[in-house]
Design a protein around this motif. Structure first.
Motif, PDB file in Angstrom:
ATOM      1  N   THR A   1     -24.657 -38.516  -5.096  1.00 60.25           N
ATOM      2  CA  THR A   1     -26.001 -38.151  -5.537  1.00 60.25           C
ATOM      3  C   THR A   1     -26.215 -36.643  -5.429  1.00 60.25           C
ATOM      4  OG1 THR A   1     -26.929 -38.433  -3.322  1.00 60.25           O
ATOM      5  CG2 THR A   1     -26.932 -40.362  -4.779  1.00 60.25           C
ATOM      6  N   GLY A   2     -27.170 -36.137  -6.213  1.00 59.72           N
ATOM      7  CA  GLY A   2     -27.459 -34.711  -6.198  1.00 59.72           C
ATOM      8  C   GLY A   2     -27.864 -34.209  -4.835  1.00 59.72           C
ATOM      9  N   ILE A   3     -28.646 -35.003  -4.104  1.00 60.31           N
ATOM     10  CA  ILE A   3     -29.088 -34.589  -2.774  1.00 60.31           C
ATOM     11  C   ILE A   3     -27.901 -34.478  -1.826  1.00 60.31           C
ATOM     12  CG2 ILE A   3     -30.420 -35.312  -0.755  1.00 60.31           C
ATOM     13  CD1 ILE A   3     -32.498 -36.463  -2.666  1.00 60.31           C
ATOM     14  N   ARG A   4     -27.000 -35.468  -1.860  1.00 54.92           N
ATOM     15  CA  ARG A   4     -25.822 -35.420  -0.969  1.00 54.92           C
ATOM     16  C   ARG A   4     -24.930 -34.233  -1.333  1.00 54.92           C
ATOM     17  NH1 ARG A   4     -23.767 -39.903   1.681  1.00 54.92           N
ATOM     18  NH2 ARG A   4     -22.181 -38.388   2.356  1.00 54.92           N
ATOM     19  N   ARG A   5     -24.750 -33.975  -2.605  1.00 54.91           N
ATOM     20  CA  ARG A   5     -23.913 -32.840  -3.014  1.00 54.91           C
ATOM     21  C   ARG A   5     -24.530 -31.524  -2.580  1.00 54.91           C
ATOM     22  NH1 ARG A   5     -23.645 -35.695  -7.992  1.00 54.91           N
ATOM     23  NH2 ARG A   5     -25.010 -34.105  -8.906  1.00 54.91           N
ATOM     24  N   PHE A   6     -25.859 -31.415  -2.727  1.00 55.09           N
ATOM     25  CA  PHE A   6     -26.533 -30.191  -2.304  1.00 55.09           C
ATOM     26  C   PHE A   6     -26.384 -30.002  -0.798  1.00 55.09           C
ATOM     27  CE2 PHE A   6     -30.224 -28.028  -0.541  1.00 55.09           C
ATOM     28  CZ  PHE A   6     -30.262 -26.870  -1.305  1.00 55.09           C
ATOM     29  N   ALA A   7     -26.654 -31.044  -0.030  1.00 46.30           N
ATOM     30  CA  ALA A   7     -26.628 -30.952   1.436  1.00 46.30           C
ATOM     31  C   ALA A   7     -25.223 -30.706   1.972  1.00 46.30           C
ATOM     32  CB  ALA A   7     -27.207 -32.224   2.043  1.00 46.30           C
ATOM     33  N   ALA A   8     -24.207 -31.122   1.219  1.00 47.17           N
ATOM     34  CA  ALA A   8     -22.829 -31.001   1.708  1.00 47.17           C
ATOM     35  C   ALA A   8     -22.422 -29.545   1.936  1.00 47.17           C
ATOM     36  CB  ALA A   8     -21.872 -31.656   0.719  1.00 47.17           C
ATOM     37  N   ASP A   9     -23.072 -28.601   1.277  1.00 50.29           N
ATOM     38  CA  ASP A   9     -22.735 -27.190   1.454  1.00 50.29           C
ATOM     39  C   ASP A   9     -23.242 -26.635   2.778  1.00 50.29           C
ATOM     40  OD1 ASP A   9     -21.371 -26.796  -0.955  1.00 50.29           O
ATOM     41  OD2 ASP A   9     -23.230 -26.487  -2.061  1.00 50.29           O
ATOM     42  N   TYR A  10     -24.184 -27.332   3.389  1.00 50.34           N
ATOM     43  CA  TYR A  10     -24.871 -26.791   4.567  1.00 50.34           C
ATOM     44  C   TYR A  10     -24.383 -27.426   5.864  1.00 50.34           C
ATOM     45  CZ  TYR A  10     -28.114 -24.481   1.442  1.00 50.34           C
ATOM     46  OH  TYR A  10     -28.660 -23.665   0.475  1.00 50.34           O
ATOM     47  N   LYS A  11     -24.274 -26.595   6.885  1.00 48.62           N
ATOM     48  CA  LYS A  11     -24.050 -27.099   8.245  1.00 48.62           C
ATOM     49  C   LYS A  11     -25.423 -27.318   8.862  1.00 48.62           C
ATOM     50  CE  LYS A  11     -22.123 -25.939  12.768  1.00 48.62           C
ATOM     51  NZ  LYS A  11     -21.421 -24.931  13.592  1.00 48.62           N
TER      52      LYS A  11
ATOM     53  N   VAL B   1     -33.422 -20.550   0.904  1.00 45.66           N
ATOM     54  CA  VAL B   1     -33.321 -21.283  -0.359  1.00 45.66           C
ATOM     55  C   VAL B   1     -34.467 -22.284  -0.479  1.00 45.66           C
ATOM     56  CG1 VAL B   1     -31.856 -22.800  -1.758  1.00 45.66           C
ATOM     57  CG2 VAL B   1     -30.822 -21.084  -0.249  1.00 45.66           C
ATOM     58  N   HIS B   2     -35.115 -22.299  -1.634  1.00 40.27           N
ATOM     59  CA  HIS B   2     -36.153 -23.279  -1.942  1.00 40.27           C
ATOM     60  C   HIS B   2     -35.736 -24.064  -3.183  1.00 40.27           C
ATOM     61  CE1 HIS B   2     -38.782 -21.318   0.947  1.00 40.27           C
ATOM     62  NE2 HIS B   2     -38.536 -20.155   0.355  1.00 40.27           N
ATOM     63  N   ILE B   3     -36.114 -25.326  -3.220  1.00 41.48           N
ATOM     64  CA  ILE B   3     -35.703 -26.215  -4.315  1.00 41.48           C
ATOM     65  C   ILE B   3     -36.937 -26.717  -5.044  1.00 41.48           C
ATOM     66  CG2 ILE B   3     -34.332 -28.216  -4.964  1.00 41.48           C
ATOM     67  CD1 ILE B   3     -34.055 -27.036  -1.414  1.00 41.48           C
ATOM     68  N   PRO B   4     -37.274 -26.130  -6.197  1.00 36.52           N
ATOM     69  CA  PRO B   4     -38.446 -26.605  -6.934  1.00 36.52           C
ATOM     70  C   PRO B   4     -38.196 -27.960  -7.578  1.00 36.52           C
ATOM     71  CG  PRO B   4     -37.283 -24.963  -8.209  1.00 36.52           C
ATOM     72  CD  PRO B   4     -36.602 -25.014  -6.869  1.00 36.52           C
ATOM     73  N   SER B   5     -39.272 -28.660  -7.877  1.00 41.24           N
ATOM     74  CA  SER B   5     -39.156 -29.996  -8.485  1.00 41.24           C
ATOM     75  C   SER B   5     -39.046 -29.874 -10.001  1.00 41.24           C
ATOM     76  CB  SER B   5     -40.378 -30.841  -8.117  1.00 41.24           C
ATOM     77  OG  SER B   5     -41.573 -30.215  -8.559  1.00 41.24           O
ATOM     78  N   SER B   6     -38.006 -29.176 -10.441  1.00 41.43           N
ATOM     79  CA  SER B   6     -37.841 -28.889 -11.864  1.00 41.43           C
ATOM     80  C   SER B   6     -36.778 -29.740 -12.531  1.00 41.43           C
ATOM     81  CB  SER B   6     -37.502 -27.412 -12.051  1.00 41.43           C
ATOM     82  OG  SER B   6     -36.352 -27.065 -11.306  1.00 41.43           O
ATOM     83  N   GLY B   7     -36.256 -30.743 -11.817  1.00 38.88           N
ATOM     84  CA  GLY B   7     -35.256 -31.613 -12.409  1.00 38.88           C
ATOM     85  C   GLY B   7     -34.179 -31.974 -11.407  1.00 38.88           C
ATOM     86  N   PRO B   8     -33.136 -32.655 -11.853  1.00 39.46           N
ATOM     87  CA  PRO B   8     -32.065 -33.074 -10.945  1.00 39.46           C
ATOM     88  C   PRO B   8     -31.314 -31.881 -10.371  1.00 39.46           C
ATOM     89  CG  PRO B   8     -31.472 -33.506 -13.229  1.00 39.46           C
ATOM     90  CD  PRO B   8     -32.905 -33.093 -13.249  1.00 39.46           C
ATOM     91  N   LEU B   9     -30.671 -32.117  -9.222  1.00 36.66           N
ATOM     92  CA  LEU B   9     -29.865 -31.080  -8.574  1.00 36.66           C
ATOM     93  C   LEU B   9     -28.427 -31.195  -9.070  1.00 36.66           C
ATOM     94  CD1 LEU B   9     -31.198 -31.133  -4.907  1.00 36.66           C
ATOM     95  CD2 LEU B   9     -31.231 -29.184  -6.477  1.00 36.66           C
TER      96      LEU B   9
END
Length: 290
Positions: free
Chosen positions: A221-231, A169-177
């Motif tokens: 925050t968007g970053i915390r929500r995104f990271a929460a899915d990952y171990k 998975v890659h996250i482009p800088s296209s806006g909020p997560l």
């Protein structure tokens, strides 16, 4: 091969480029087309790509660097020209592969995101990470909504086997997560890569967004929500601080005291650097139920 400023304008009209960026690329393209050696490189690149052969993109980009002074443009700008010449051939390849126009549009929007990043950091329309783009042209990496995906080998020893095929998975800088957009992208990727009938879909991410430092942000925050899915499987220290420009909006010069503190993220990473600590990336696994 014919390509002038009018052609560049038409090519880029699918995306929301700043008019000044379009003018810059058009001017640079005309200068390159007026230079016999630069034109030959661009024509050869298109010919190789259209023939279905692998383009030696690193060599092509280095050659474009060598023409920058003669063309009166930054090497960052010149490095975009081969890709502009390949946009229409790539569109035809995507169509021939049965990929919808939206996937082509969203995937090659990455050139726009990187163009904006380059201008924000260096005041130049172009790219300082141009090697990255070729994976989209090679039909290896695809944007499926908010996120980008490509097949990859698992880089840890557990809980999957090292080398097992996963979706990177890659996250482009296209806006909020936004969570809903990310979940939609995961669903699309599962179907796209043929995992929709499996019990779980293995996604991996190698990013500063998964670094433990980001756990200092507020939970919503968007970053915390995104990271929460990952171990989180392991962290990677990066002495070069290569990703700091994303966080601070400026190139890293080795002086942490000069970094801004306008956001919580900036304050967290700056404090770590001021204390002599390291920064880097996290590598995580998201076993998503199909």
């Amino acid at each position: 091969m014919r390509c002038d400023s009018a052609d560049v304008k038409q090519l880029l009209a699918r995306w929301d480029y700043d008019p000044d960026a379009v003018d810059t690329y058009g001017r640079a393209m005309e200068a390159a087309m007026g230079n016999p050696e630069a034109r030959a490189v661009l024509e050869h690149t298109v010919s190789v790509y259209e023939a279905g052969s692998e383009v030696d993109i690193r060599t092509v980009l280095a050659e474009m660097d060598s023409f920058a002074a003669a063309c009166g443009e930054s090497s960052y700008t010149m490095r975009m020209l081969p890709y502009l010449c390949l946009l229409e051939p790539a569109r035809m390849k995507y169509a021939a592969a049965g990929l919808e126009e939206g996937i082509y549009h969203d995937s090659f929007a990455d050139l726009l995101w990187k163009t904006r990043e380059c201008h924000r950091l260096y005041g130049v329309w172009g790219s300082f990470v141009a090697v990255w783009f070729y994976r989209f042209f090679a039909l290896q990496c695809f944007a499926l909504g908010r996120l980008q995906f490509e097949r990859a080998a698992f880089k840890a020893d557990a809980p999957l086997g090292r080398g097992e095929q996963v979706i990177n998975v890659h996250i482009p800088s296209s806006g909020p997560l936004r969570t809903d957009q990310c979940q939609d992208s995961y669903d699309r990727a599962a179907a796209f890569f043929g995992y929709e009938h499996r019990e779980t879909v293995p996604f991996v991410c190698d990013s500063w967004l998964l670094h433990p430092l980001c756990q200092g942000l507020e939970e919503g925050t968007g970053i915390r929500r995104f990271a929460a899915d990952y171990k989180l499987l392991y962290t990677i220290d990066d002495p070069s601080c290569a990703d700091l420009w994303i966080i601070f909006g400026r190139a890293w010069n080795g002086v942490p005291s000069a970094l801004p503190e306008d956001t919580a993220l900036q304050r967290i990473f700056k404090a770590r650097l001021l204390s002599g600590g390291s920064v880097g990336r996290g590598y995580g696994l998201y076993l998503r139920k199909a």
